[in-house]
Design an enzyme around this catalytic site. Structure first.
Site, PDB file in Angstrom:
ATOM      1  N   LYS A  84       9.814 -83.180 -51.856  1.00 59.31           N
ATOM      2  CA  LYS A  84       8.903 -82.805 -52.947  1.00 59.31           C
ATOM      3  C   LYS A  84       9.742 -82.369 -54.127  1.00 59.31           C
ATOM      4  O   LYS A  84      10.850 -81.863 -53.947  1.00 59.31           O
ATOM      5  CB  LYS A  84       7.997 -81.649 -52.520  1.00 59.31           C
ATOM      6  CG  LYS A  84       6.764 -81.479 -53.380  1.00 59.31           C
ATOM      7  CD  LYS A  84       5.639 -82.327 -52.889  1.00 59.31           C
ATOM      8  CE  LYS A  84       4.448 -82.311 -53.788  1.00 59.31           C
ATOM      9  NZ  LYS A  84       3.315 -83.039 -53.158  1.00 59.31           N
TER      10      LYS A  84
ATOM     11  N   ASP B 173       1.772 -85.827 -58.289  1.00 60.54           N
ATOM     12  CA  ASP B 173       1.102 -84.672 -57.698  1.00 60.54           C
ATOM     13  C   ASP B 173       0.427 -83.973 -58.883  1.00 60.54           C
ATOM     14  O   ASP B 173       0.190 -84.618 -59.915  1.00 60.54           O
ATOM     15  CB  ASP B 173       2.111 -83.753 -56.968  1.00 60.54           C
ATOM     16  CG  ASP B 173       1.438 -82.725 -56.065  1.00 60.54           C
ATOM     17  OD1 ASP B 173       0.984 -83.087 -54.981  1.00 60.54           O
ATOM     18  OD2 ASP B 173       1.343 -81.538 -56.459  1.00 60.54           O
TER      19      ASP B 173
END
Ligand code: NDP
Ligand code: 2IT
Length: 445
Positions: free
Chosen positions: A126, A166
């Protein structure tokens, strides 16, 4: 067992001070897998869990850029390369002022298990920045993305680490980042997913997280002989995940009555129709306005500064951000007759809220199971890029549906006790076993 879990967590907390969201995500997994590890000494002896909570690599970097007034801005960039046992690091990039190391580590950690349950060959990672895209011009966003990618490009690659979107990162940002990567590396590869359709993107990727979450909810309801038809649903957020959750719910005969943003929520008891959803998409994706405008346009209620969990519903789809459902919200949902919670967001329910759902025997799906359709379809985008082919909309949608069915099955396999399924244990164990076995096979790395 409780002591083992406590001792393990004390070490994690001591080693990672202040990273509260990371502690929270680890605690949830440890509670599910510690009893299993106890029964399987090979994992314990190899210190698999101890290794899993330590990222393989963390990159943190300066992102300098200039705003439209020519003033110099400095933000911070990150990429957490958590685990590559199953494939290249894979996971989104978040641009939001709240972004910090602990939040990205929680997201990267969850991603490892999520990617594992998809059955596709993807490790977990991430990234992101505390850059706030809100109120910035397209040119400012572009300059920021170019600066961000100028550093990130040396750490990623189509067989190394493949970022995606995201919160705060959608098609526009992926485009700017892809352009800069291509320019610096002189290669056109599938290094990012969520790309535009005519430059390597996959059909259904924008829809995938929301659609997948609703497909998962369908599977959960089937276990009770129920369906989504006629169900009243509350949805939070109004971004990518929320929009396509509402779209799929509508197609399946359910009625979504709420949407939110960081300012408040709208409550439309008549339901969000196709036409109203088109308005939301234009409002959020093009004009980048506030959800409050919906209430003014369609003459419904707008509640400032609150979440929609006080609205009566059959099914709830939290699709905004972490820790948006407190235990009081969970109790309210149950009291109001809510029978299903499917998380579109990552870790939207606080631990005490999860407890409330499990105690009430709610059909409760943690994000790492129910929102895995997004990254699964990113996996399909990678496959198409490698093949240099594009699959049809129907093909991708059907593959997505099949993957959500499979994830649901593995949650049952690992989480069903009697006639109740604990989807948290199910997803954590299913995810853990694959990654742990791959780590054992690959030796001490
Ligand atoms: P978007 O940026 O498209 O939308 C986010 C929405 O949530 C916006 O309406 C935003 O409101 C709201 N929101 C974000 N942060 C907060 C906050 N701190 N408080 C209140 N509201 C907030 O993001 P996505 O739809 O892509 O992501 C939503 C969730 O889904 C996240 O948890 C993400 O990690 C998760 N997810 C996303 C996937 C994807 O493919 N995109 C895949 C799997 C999970 P505002 O505009 O006012 O900030
Ligand atoms: O949380 C997630 O799974 C995502 N943001 C999507 C990740 C991806 O690589 O598609």
């Amino acid at each position: 067992m409780q002591k083992k879990i406590k001792d393990f967590m004390s070490k994690v907390i001591e080693k990672n001070p202040g990273e509260t969201e990371f502690h929270q995500a680890v605690q949830e997994v440890v509670e599910s897998v510690m009893p299993f590890i106890e029964k399987n000494p090979k994992y314990q002896n190899a210190k698999i869990l101890e290794r899993m909570v330590e990222p393989e690599r963390v990159v943190m970097f300066r992102v300098p850029w200039q705003n439209d007034k020519g003033e110099i801005q400095v933000d911070r960039g990150f990429r957490i390369e958590m685990n590559s046992a199953l494939g290249p690091y894979k996971g989104g990039i978040r641009f939001h002022p709240s972004v910090n190391l602990g939040i990205l580590k929680f997201l990267a950690f969850e991603q490892v298990f999520k990617n594992s349950v998809t059955t596709l060959p993807m490790g977990g990672g991430k990234g992101g920045s505390d850059f706030d895209p809100k109120g910035k011009s397209d040119n400012e966003v572009m300059r920021f993305c170019q600066s961000f990618m100028t550093e990130l490009q040396r750490h990623i690659g189509p067989d190394t680490d493949v970022p995606a979107g995201d919160i705060g990162v959608g098609g526009r940002e992926i485009g700017y980042m892809f352009g800069q990567y291509k320019r610096l590396r002189n290669e056109f590869t599938g290094v990012l997913t969520g790309k535009g359709l005519n430059w390597g993107g996959s059909l259904i990727r924008p829809e995938a997280t929301g659609y997948g979450c609703v497909y998962f909810a369908q599977e959960m309801l089937k276990t009770k002989g129920e369906s989504l038809k006629g169900k009243v649903c509350t949805v939070s957020g109004s971004g990518n995940v929320a929009q396509y959750t509402v779209e799929k719910l509508l197609q399946l005969g359910a009625k979504s009555v709420t949407l939110s943003d960081s300012n408040g929520y709208i409550y439309d008891p008549d339901g969000i129709s196709k036409q109203k959803l088109e308005f939301v998409m234009e409002l959020k994706n093009v004009r980048r306005g506030r959800i409050k405008e919906y209430a003014a346009k369609y003459n419904c209620k707008y509640v400032e500064g609150r979440w929609p969990w006080e609205v009566k519903c059959d099914c709830a789809f939290p699709s905004a951000t972490q820790n948006e459902i407190h235990d009081t919200d969970a109790k309210r949902l149950i009291k109001n007759g809510c029978i299903l919670v499917a998380e579109g967001a990552n870790m939207p329910s606080m631990p005490k809220a999860v407890e409330v759902f499990l105690d009430a025997k709610t059909l409760y799906a943690p994000g790492k199971a129910s929102n895995a359709g997004g990254v699964a379809t990113s996996g399909f985008e990678m496959s198409q890029n490698s093949q240099r082919l594009s699959w049809t909309r129907e093909e991708v949608d059907e593959k997505l549906r099949q993957i959500m069915i499979k994830i649901h099955e593995s949650c049952l396999k690992y989480g069903k006790k009697g006639n109740f399924t604990n989807y948290v244990d199910g997803a954590n164990l299913a995810g853990f076993v694959k990654v742990a076995d791959a780590m054992l096979d690959q030796g001490l790395v």
